[in-house]
Structures are given as structure tokens and as C-alpha cells.
Design an enzyme around this catalytic site. Structure first.
Site, PDB file in Angstrom:
ATOM      1  N   THR A  99      -0.734   9.090   3.232  1.00 12.04           N
ATOM      2  CA  THR A  99      -0.999   7.731   3.278  1.00 12.04           C
ATOM      3  C   THR A  99      -1.604   7.403   4.723  1.00 12.04           C
ATOM      4  O   THR A  99      -1.753   8.257   5.401  1.00 12.04           O
ATOM      5  CB  THR A  99       0.425   7.078   3.022  1.00 12.04           C
ATOM      6  OG1 THR A  99       1.247   7.369   4.250  1.00 12.04           O
ATOM      7  CG2 THR A  99       0.900   7.486   1.906  1.00 12.04           C
ATOM      8  N   ARG A 148       0.711  -1.133  -0.149  1.00 11.05           N
ATOM      9  CA  ARG A 148       0.076  -0.093  -0.088  1.00 11.05           C
ATOM     10  C   ARG A 148       0.833   1.104   0.189  1.00 11.05           C
ATOM     11  O   ARG A 148       2.231   1.143  -0.142  1.00 11.05           O
ATOM     12  CB  ARG A 148      -0.884   0.087   1.062  1.00 11.05           C
ATOM     13  CG  ARG A 148      -0.211   0.261   2.417  1.00 11.05           C
ATOM     14  CD  ARG A 148      -0.996   0.270   3.945  1.00 11.05           C
ATOM     15  NE  ARG A 148      -0.232   0.585   4.889  1.00 11.05           N
ATOM     16  CZ  ARG A 148      -0.762   0.543   6.254  1.00 11.05           C
ATOM     17  NH1 ARG A 148      -1.502  -0.303   6.435  1.00 11.05           N
ATOM     18  NH2 ARG A 148      -0.023   0.710   7.019  1.00 11.05           N
ATOM     19  N   ASN A 190      11.264   0.244   0.930  1.00 13.88           N
ATOM     20  CA  ASN A 190      10.305   1.376   1.340  1.00 13.88           C
ATOM     21  C   ASN A 190       9.687   1.087   2.688  1.00 13.88           C
ATOM     22  O   ASN A 190       9.149   1.865   3.162  1.00 13.88           O
ATOM     23  CB  ASN A 190       9.377   1.344   0.196  1.00 13.88           C
ATOM     24  CG  ASN A 190       8.105   1.869   0.463  1.00 13.88           C
ATOM     25  OD1 ASN A 190       7.845   3.349   0.609  1.00 13.88           O
ATOM     26  ND2 ASN A 190       7.087   1.049   1.000  1.00 13.88           N
ATOM     27  N   TYR A 246      11.762   8.433  15.118  1.00 11.70           N
ATOM     28  CA  TYR A 246      11.516   8.248  13.804  1.00 11.70           C
ATOM     29  C   TYR A 246      12.505   9.070  13.053  1.00 11.70           C
ATOM     30  O   TYR A 246      13.174   8.326  11.960  1.00 11.70           O
ATOM     31  CB  TYR A 246      10.141   8.694  13.558  1.00 11.70           C
ATOM     32  CG  TYR A 246       9.675   8.601  11.889  1.00 11.70           C
ATOM     33  CD1 TYR A 246       9.406   7.241  11.160  1.00 11.70           C
ATOM     34  CD2 TYR A 246       9.433   9.569  11.208  1.00 11.70           C
ATOM     35  CE1 TYR A 246       9.111   7.062   9.992  1.00 11.70           C
ATOM     36  CE2 TYR A 246       9.555   9.298   9.771  1.00 11.70           C
ATOM     37  CZ  TYR A 246       9.077   8.263   9.199  1.00 11.70           C
ATOM     38  OH  TYR A 246       9.059   8.342   7.967  1.00 11.70           O
ATOM     39  N   VAL A 283      10.995  -7.440   6.722  1.00 11.99           N
ATOM     40  CA  VAL A 283      12.089  -6.916   6.603  1.00 11.99           C
ATOM     41  C   VAL A 283      12.966  -7.149   7.898  1.00 11.99           C
ATOM     42  O   VAL A 283      14.327  -6.779   7.624  1.00 11.99           O
ATOM     43  CB  VAL A 283      12.184  -5.549   6.312  1.00 11.99           C
ATOM     44  CG1 VAL A 283      11.507  -5.531   4.788  1.00 11.99           C
ATOM     45  CG2 VAL A 283      11.654  -4.605   7.002  1.00 11.99           C
ATOM     46  N   ASP A 290       5.923  -7.883   1.684  1.00  7.60           N
ATOM     47  CA  ASP A 290       5.230  -7.249   2.498  1.00  7.60           C
ATOM     48  C   ASP A 290       4.634  -8.113   3.864  1.00  7.60           C
ATOM     49  O   ASP A 290       4.839  -9.505   3.389  1.00  7.60           O
ATOM     50  CB  ASP A 290       4.365  -6.370   1.959  1.00  7.60           C
ATOM     51  CG  ASP A 290       3.618  -5.214   3.003  1.00  7.60           C
ATOM     52  OD1 ASP A 290       3.296  -5.411   4.158  1.00  7.60           O
ATOM     53  OD2 ASP A 290       3.759  -4.107   2.478  1.00  7.60           O
ATOM     54  N   LYS A 304      15.583   7.771  10.294  1.00  8.38           N
ATOM     55  CA  LYS A 304      15.379   7.924   8.989  1.00  8.38           C
ATOM     56  C   LYS A 304      17.014   8.760   8.554  1.00  8.38           C
ATOM     57  O   LYS A 304      17.383   8.621   7.544  1.00  8.38           O
ATOM     58  CB  LYS A 304      14.228   8.867   8.597  1.00  8.38           C
ATOM     59  CG  LYS A 304      12.793   8.297   8.614  1.00  8.38           C
ATOM     60  CD  LYS A 304      13.096   7.199   7.657  1.00  8.38           C
ATOM     61  CE  LYS A 304      11.794   6.214   7.593  1.00  8.38           C
ATOM     62  NZ  LYS A 304      11.766   5.251   6.348  1.00  8.38           N
TER      63      LYS A 304
HETATM   64  N1  LIG Z   1       3.737   9.029   4.478  1.00  6.40           N
HETATM   65  C1  LIG Z   1       4.477   9.913   4.589  1.00  6.40           C
HETATM   66  O1  LIG Z   1       4.221  11.056   4.684  1.00  6.40           O
HETATM   67  C2  LIG Z   1       6.137   9.634   4.564  1.00  6.40           C
HETATM   68  C3  LIG Z   1       6.976  10.749   4.511  1.00  6.40           C
HETATM   69  C4  LIG Z   1       8.413  10.159   4.508  1.00  6.40           C
HETATM   70  C5  LIG Z   1       8.761   9.200   4.446  1.00  6.40           C
HETATM   71  N2  LIG Z   1       7.796   7.946   4.349  1.00  6.40           N
HETATM   72  C6  LIG Z   1       8.331   6.515   4.538  1.00  6.40           C
HETATM   73  O2  LIG Z   1       7.982   6.262   3.270  1.00  6.40           O
HETATM   74  C7  LIG Z   1       7.824   4.692   3.422  1.00  6.40           C
HETATM   75  C8  LIG Z   1       6.536   4.195   3.210  1.00  6.40           C
HETATM   76  O3  LIG Z   1       5.458   4.858   3.894  1.00  6.40           O
HETATM   77  P1  LIG Z   1       3.726   5.179   3.693  1.00  6.40           P
HETATM   78  O4  LIG Z   1       3.430   6.430   4.029  1.00  6.40           O
HETATM   79  O5  LIG Z   1       3.497   4.264   2.413  1.00  6.40           O
HETATM   80  O6  LIG Z   1       3.419   4.136   4.953  1.00  6.40           O
HETATM   81  P2  LIG Z   1       2.302   2.710   5.084  1.00  6.40           P
HETATM   82  O7  LIG Z   1       2.114   2.716   6.477  1.00  6.40           O
HETATM   83  O8  LIG Z   1       1.078   3.267   4.343  1.00  6.40           O
HETATM   84  O9  LIG Z   1       3.131   1.586   4.419  1.00  6.40           O
HETATM   85  C9  LIG Z   1       3.925   0.792   4.931  1.00  6.40           C
HETATM   86  C10 LIG Z   1       4.024  -0.405   4.312  1.00  6.40           C
HETATM   87  O10 LIG Z   1       5.364  -0.892   4.734  1.00  6.40           O
HETATM   88  C11 LIG Z   1       5.012  -2.434   5.342  1.00  6.40           C
HETATM   89  N3  LIG Z   1       5.698  -2.960   6.467  1.00  6.40           N
HETATM   90  C12 LIG Z   1       5.613  -2.409   7.694  1.00  6.40           C
HETATM   91  N4  LIG Z   1       6.666  -3.210   8.455  1.00  6.40           N
HETATM   92  C13 LIG Z   1       7.128  -4.118   7.713  1.00  6.40           C
HETATM   93  C14 LIG Z   1       8.109  -5.092   7.884  1.00  6.40           C
HETATM   94  N5  LIG Z   1       8.333  -5.452   9.077  1.00  6.40           N
HETATM   95  N6  LIG Z   1       8.345  -5.862   6.619  1.00  6.40           N
HETATM   96  C15 LIG Z   1       7.696  -5.653   5.613  1.00  6.40           C
HETATM   97  N7  LIG Z   1       6.926  -4.550   5.308  1.00  6.40           N
HETATM   98  C16 LIG Z   1       6.545  -3.950   6.364  1.00  6.40           C
HETATM   99  C17 LIG Z   1       3.182  -2.025   5.727  1.00  6.40           C
HETATM  100  O11 LIG Z   1       2.818  -3.195   5.754  1.00  6.40           O
HETATM  101  C18 LIG Z   1       2.819  -1.276   4.701  1.00  6.40           C
HETATM  102  O12 LIG Z   1       2.450  -1.970   3.502  1.00  6.40           O
HETATM  103  C19 LIG Z   1       8.241   4.449   4.632  1.00  6.40           C
HETATM  104  O13 LIG Z   1       9.484   4.048   4.802  1.00  6.40           O
HETATM  105  C20 LIG Z   1       7.961   5.973   5.760  1.00  6.40           C
HETATM  106  O14 LIG Z   1       8.736   5.935   6.684  1.00  6.40           O
HETATM  107  C21 LIG Z   1       6.542   8.348   4.593  1.00  6.40           C
END
Ligand SMILES: NC(=O)c1ccc[n+]([C@@H]2O[C@H](COP(=O)([O-])OP(=O)(O)OC[C@H]3O[C@@H](n4cnc5c(N)ncnc54)[C@H](O)[C@@H]3O)[C@@H](O)[C@H]2O)c1
Length: 267
Positions: A198, A18, A92, A161, A66, A39, A165
Site C-alpha cells: 500500500t 484507502r 485500522n 512503530y 482517531v 478517515d 503495534k
Molecule cells: N501496509 C503494510 O505493509 C502494513 C503491514 C502491517 C500492518 N499495517 C497496518 O495496517 C493499517 C492500514 O495500513 P495501510 O497500509 O492501508 O496504510 P495507508 O497509509 O495506505 O492507509 C492508512 C489510512 O489511515 C488513515 N489515517 C491516518 N491517520 C488517521 C487518523 N488520525 N484518523 C483517521 N484515519 C487516519 C489514512 O488517512 C489512510 O486512509 C495500519 O494500521 C498499518 O499500521 C500495514
């Protein structure tokens, strides 16, 4: 499609069920890559992979936690057997647990370190071992790690967090240095996305209200947009397009960099 054409590439996207990861998987497939989603969300991961396969691309799903070495081994083997190779990894998968410094809980902080730092580290380890000359895939490749604007600014309530990062940023640089110096033929870069609505992004907007930092989620989001020169929140496709670029031959002489995709928020 020129330099952004990923035809023939075989990619694994972690956390691809997702959000940003799903968008990256879709964009890689649209650029011509065969894509594996890894995932812990098995049903949603399968659905996302099926939706990509319906567009005519080769796509599959593999369970992947992961945090676990053995899970990586199985996921990489599944990627090679399903796609016929492995030369792109997008690290990701990540989690965000909001806490003011005065409220940090050791177990929750360790949970974040485990996914965000151990997960990315193991991903690079298995990508290097597999993609380097003599490895089971052996053709070199590209790794893109997803960091965050949180590694470049000081945003209240996400100290832990942000630390994870920032670690992704350093892991990227040292990984790129080793992969270059040791002749693996693998480029390693990272992206710092800004706030994107998201599941994770919307939960954070609620959490900062609960922490008493903003009166409402609209006010919190409005403040973020106000700090963003391009004047809007990020979209998943903004990050996906940047990932396609970094995986492509257009980025062939780029390694060890962090690319902000944040509308200028972190400048
Ligand atoms: N959404 C934001 O504002 C934002 C901003 C900067 C960075 N990010 C980074 O982008 C990436 C994706 O974030 P997102 O917003 O899509 O989050 P999200 O929570 O919508 O999706 C994260 C996905 O990672 C999977 N996941 C979690 N733990 C896991 C594990 N142990 N093994 C495998 N998969 C696992 C979840 O099941 C999910 O499908 C992350 O690394 C997040 O830190 C997000």
C-alpha cells in the site's frame, strides 16, 4: 453464505479511505454488512464509500480523527444515524514513521503513539460504551484491531512503530478481557498483517534503502519475500478476508487473539 454472512451488521472502519482499510470496508459490505468509513481524508473517503454504495451495499463516510475523543463521539453518532446501529468496529487507521533507533525523533514518535495507540484505545472505548447492554446501539458486537507482523518480529528501522503495534496487541487482550468479564457482549481480536504494498508499505520499502539497510527497494522486498514461507508479499484482500472471519459468527467463541496474516513471516 453461511457463517461468514454479515447481513444486518453495521460496521465502522477507521482509515478506510484507502489501502487495507478500504479493502476491509469492501469485504465487509460484500459479506452483507452496512459500512461507514471514518478517515481524515474526506474526499478519498467519500469516493471509497460511494464506490461501495454503487455495488448495492449501504455505505457512508464520516470524518474521523482517531486521536480525538470528540471526533469519535461524532463518528459513532453518524454511524448509528446513517446505518441504524453499530456492532462492528475495525480499528485500522495507523501511521508508520521509519527511523533507526539512533535517529528517533521524539515528536515523530509521539505522533505515531497518538494515532496507533491513543486512536485504537479511544476506538475500543467508544465501541464498548456504545455496543454494551444499555448503550446507544446496545447489541454487543465485534472489534478487530489492526496490529502488524512488526509486533512479532524484529525488523530494523521500525522500533517505534513496532512498539506501537505491540501496544495494539496488549490493548486487544486487555480489552477482550474487560469486555468478556463485564458482560459487554463484544469480542475483541487483532490481526498482524505482513508487508503489503500500500502507500504505507511502499514508503517503508523506500525508507529502509534511505537508511542504508538494503541497496535497493527490490532487494528489500526480495528479502521480505525470502523470509515468508508462502513466498509472496501480502495483499489487502488477505487481511480483509481475515477481518470478515473475525467479525462473523464463525468466530463467535474467539476473543483476545492475534491472527497473523503474513504468509508465515512471523512464525
Ligand atoms: N501496509 C503494510 O505493509 C502494513 C503491514 C502491517 C500492518 N499495517 C497496518 O495496517 C493499517 C492500514 O495500513 P495501510 O497500509 O492501508 O496504510 P495507508 O497509509 O495506505 O492507509 C492508512 C489510512 O489511515 C488513515 N489515517 C491516518 N491517520 C488517521 C487518523 N488520525 N484518523 C483517521 N484515519 C487516519 C489514512 O488517512 C489512510 O486512509 C495500519 O494500521 C498499518 O499500521 C500495514
Amino acid at each position: 453464505m453461511g457463517n461468514f454472512d454479515l447481513t444486518g451488521r453495521k460496521a465502522l472502519v477507521t482509515g478506510g479511505a484507502r489501502g487495507i482499510g478500504a479493502s476491509i470496508a469492501e469485504a465487509l459490505a460484500k459479506a452483507g454488512a452496512a459500512v461507514m468509513i471514518g478517515d481524515i481524508l474526506n474526499d478519498l473517503g467519500q469516493q471509497t464509500a460511494s464506490a461501495i454504495a454503487k455495488t448495492g451495499a449501504k455505505a457512508g463516510f464520516t470524518p474521523l480523527d482517531v486521536r480525538e475523543d470528540a471526533s469519535w463521539q461524532a463518528a459513532v453518532a453518524a454511524t448509528i444515524s446513517t446505518l441504524g446501529g453499530f456492532d462492528v468496529l475495525v480499528n485500522n487507521a495507523g501511521i508508520e514513521i521509519t527511523a533507526l533507533v539512533v535517529d528517533i525523533d521524539a515528536a515523530e514518535l509521539r505522533r505515531m503513539l497518538d494515532v496507533n495507540i491513543v486512536g485504537v484505545s479511544l476506538g475500543m472505548k467508544h465501541a464498548f460504551r456504545t455496543m454494551r447492554p444499555g448503550g446507544p446501539a446496545g447489541k454487543g458486537g465485534a472489534v478487530v484491531n489492526i496490529s502488524s507482523v512488526a509486533a512479532t518480529i524484529a525488523f530494523p528501522s521500525i522500533a517505534g512503530y513496532s512498539a506501537t503495534k505491540s501496544a495494539v496487541d496488549r490493548l486487544t487482550r486487555v480489552g477482550a478481557m474487560e469486555a468478556g468479564k463485564l458482560g459487554y457482549g463484544v469480542r475483541v481480536n487483532c490481526i498482524y498483517p505482513g508487508l503489503i504494498p500500500t502507500d504505507m508499505g511502499m514508503k517503508l520499502a523506500g525508507d529502509v534503502v534511505a537508511a542504508g539497510l538494503w541497496p535497493t527497494t527490490d532487494a528489500a522486498v526480495g528479502d521480505v519475500v525470502g523470509q515468508t514461507p508462502l513466498g509472496r508479499l501480502g495483499e489487502v484482500g488477505d487481511v480483509a478476508d481475515a477481518a470478515v472471519f473475525l467479525c462473523s459468527d464463525a468466530a463467535r467463541f474467539i476473543t483476545g487473539v492475534g491472527l497473523p496474516v503474513d504468509g508465515g513471516m512471523g512464525m
